[in-house]
Design an enzyme around this catalytic site. Sequence first.
Site, PDB file in Angstrom:
ATOM      1  N   LYS A 136       0.816  -1.217   0.000  1.00  0.00           N
ATOM      2  CA  LYS A 136       0.000   0.000   0.000  1.00  0.00           C
ATOM      3  C   LYS A 136       0.846   1.261   0.000  1.00  0.00           C
ATOM      4  O   LYS A 136       0.446   2.276  -0.579  1.00  0.00           O
ATOM      5  CB  LYS A 136      -0.941  -0.013   1.208  1.00  0.00           C
ATOM      6  CG  LYS A 136      -2.024  -1.074   1.110  1.00  0.00           C
ATOM      7  CD  LYS A 136      -2.971  -1.022   2.299  1.00  0.00           C
ATOM      8  CE  LYS A 136      -4.070  -2.060   2.173  1.00  0.00           C
ATOM      9  NZ  LYS A 136      -5.022  -2.012   3.316  1.00  0.00           N
ATOM     10  N   LYS A 217      -7.919 -12.683  -7.964  1.00  0.00           N
ATOM     11  CA  LYS A 217      -9.064 -12.710  -7.061  1.00  0.00           C
ATOM     12  C   LYS A 217     -10.092 -11.671  -7.480  1.00  0.00           C
ATOM     13  O   LYS A 217      -9.747 -10.609  -7.996  1.00  0.00           O
ATOM     14  CB  LYS A 217      -8.621 -12.425  -5.616  1.00  0.00           C
ATOM     15  CG  LYS A 217      -7.935 -13.580  -4.928  1.00  0.00           C
ATOM     16  CD  LYS A 217      -7.641 -13.263  -3.471  1.00  0.00           C
ATOM     17  CE  LYS A 217      -8.919 -13.162  -2.661  1.00  0.00           C
ATOM     18  NZ  LYS A 217      -8.652 -12.987  -1.212  1.00  0.00           N
ATOM     19  N   LYS A 220     -13.069  -5.267  -6.175  1.00  0.00           N
ATOM     20  CA  LYS A 220     -13.794  -4.063  -6.609  1.00  0.00           C
ATOM     21  C   LYS A 220     -12.931  -3.170  -7.485  1.00  0.00           C
ATOM     22  O   LYS A 220     -13.436  -2.290  -8.170  1.00  0.00           O
ATOM     23  CB  LYS A 220     -14.287  -3.292  -5.381  1.00  0.00           C
ATOM     24  CG  LYS A 220     -15.448  -3.970  -4.674  1.00  0.00           C
ATOM     25  CD  LYS A 220     -15.728  -3.377  -3.315  1.00  0.00           C
ATOM     26  CE  LYS A 220     -14.739  -3.835  -2.287  1.00  0.00           C
ATOM     27  NZ  LYS A 220     -15.104  -3.465  -0.909  1.00  0.00           N
TER      28      LYS A 220
END
Length: 347
Positions: A136, A217, A220
């Site tokens: 991140k 996977k 969104k």
Amino acid sequence: MSTDSGSTSTDTGSVSTDSVGANIVPRTFSGIQPTGDVPHLGNYIGALRNWVDLQESTDGIYCIVDLHALSVPREPGEVGRATLQMARVMLAVGIDPQRSILFVQSRVREHSELAWFMQCVTAFGELRRMTQFKDKSEANEFVSSALFTYPTLMAADIVLYDTDIVPVGDDQRQHLEIARDVSQRFNSRFGEVLVVPEARIAEVGARIMDLQSPGNKMSKSSDSILGTVTLADTEDEIARKFKRAVTDNDADVRFDPVTKPGVSNLLSILGAAKRTDPVTEAENYTQYGPLKADTAEAVIEMFRPIQKRMAELDDATVTELLGVGEDRAREKASEVMERVRRAVGLF
């Protein structure tokens, strides 16, 4: 992750223990971030439905972790709106406020207080090695210190409720390991104060893949909206997404995630929706078309009562139920926090 001990009435959800921090019925704790987006099929099968099932055998505590959501920049009011939406979803999927505790993290201040104690027994190097922080921090221009210390707040979330079991996906395994390590370290310094949690990794249906890119996977943030099925999709949208799902050139229908990832993903979804074995499901098909149609219908049937309940739940009802959960969570959290303060020996 907490479970009701069962010696008290289920309408209050209170839990009895046979000694300090020892639950008669195992306690589970799970947290979910309010992102503003409705959960997708992978979220539901891999996590939310598992939490609902655990209510049958454990004392469940479920937390909307809005403080974690603030570790990356958010607009004013964004997290609050997303929190209300997430609570509506969790109630709709079957989190029962009569049997479990559902509440918002920031409303129970002991989470922030215990997070400081967890930071004090966590090494800088442990946090620096966290894979999710590395990923991140590389993707964001602004990296907050909260993103770095995220695992210590997560550890506090878990141990604040004498948690026995933490149902997590494989991607959260590292965070749970650090929660176990720091709680053990705290106990070695201050006595047996904190319950050290155990992981429960979901196996069946835990990895639902993208319908357009079955090597990834379901997410969104997918490159194509056709690859992700959400609880907000209409029946027509769900049918269309499965009709266009990627399979392969080999017409053979078999469960083989390595060589046939697209077909295997459809079989996994069908098996998860029907609570059957994907290998067995493969024996019922010789063509991709019927497999796609049946998988779409199974998902539609699985989502239908959830979507109906989501439409019925108004903001006032959701807010009221969160308030009830907040009171029950604070009662349990304050007991553990008092043990921590006494053990450390603060004035």
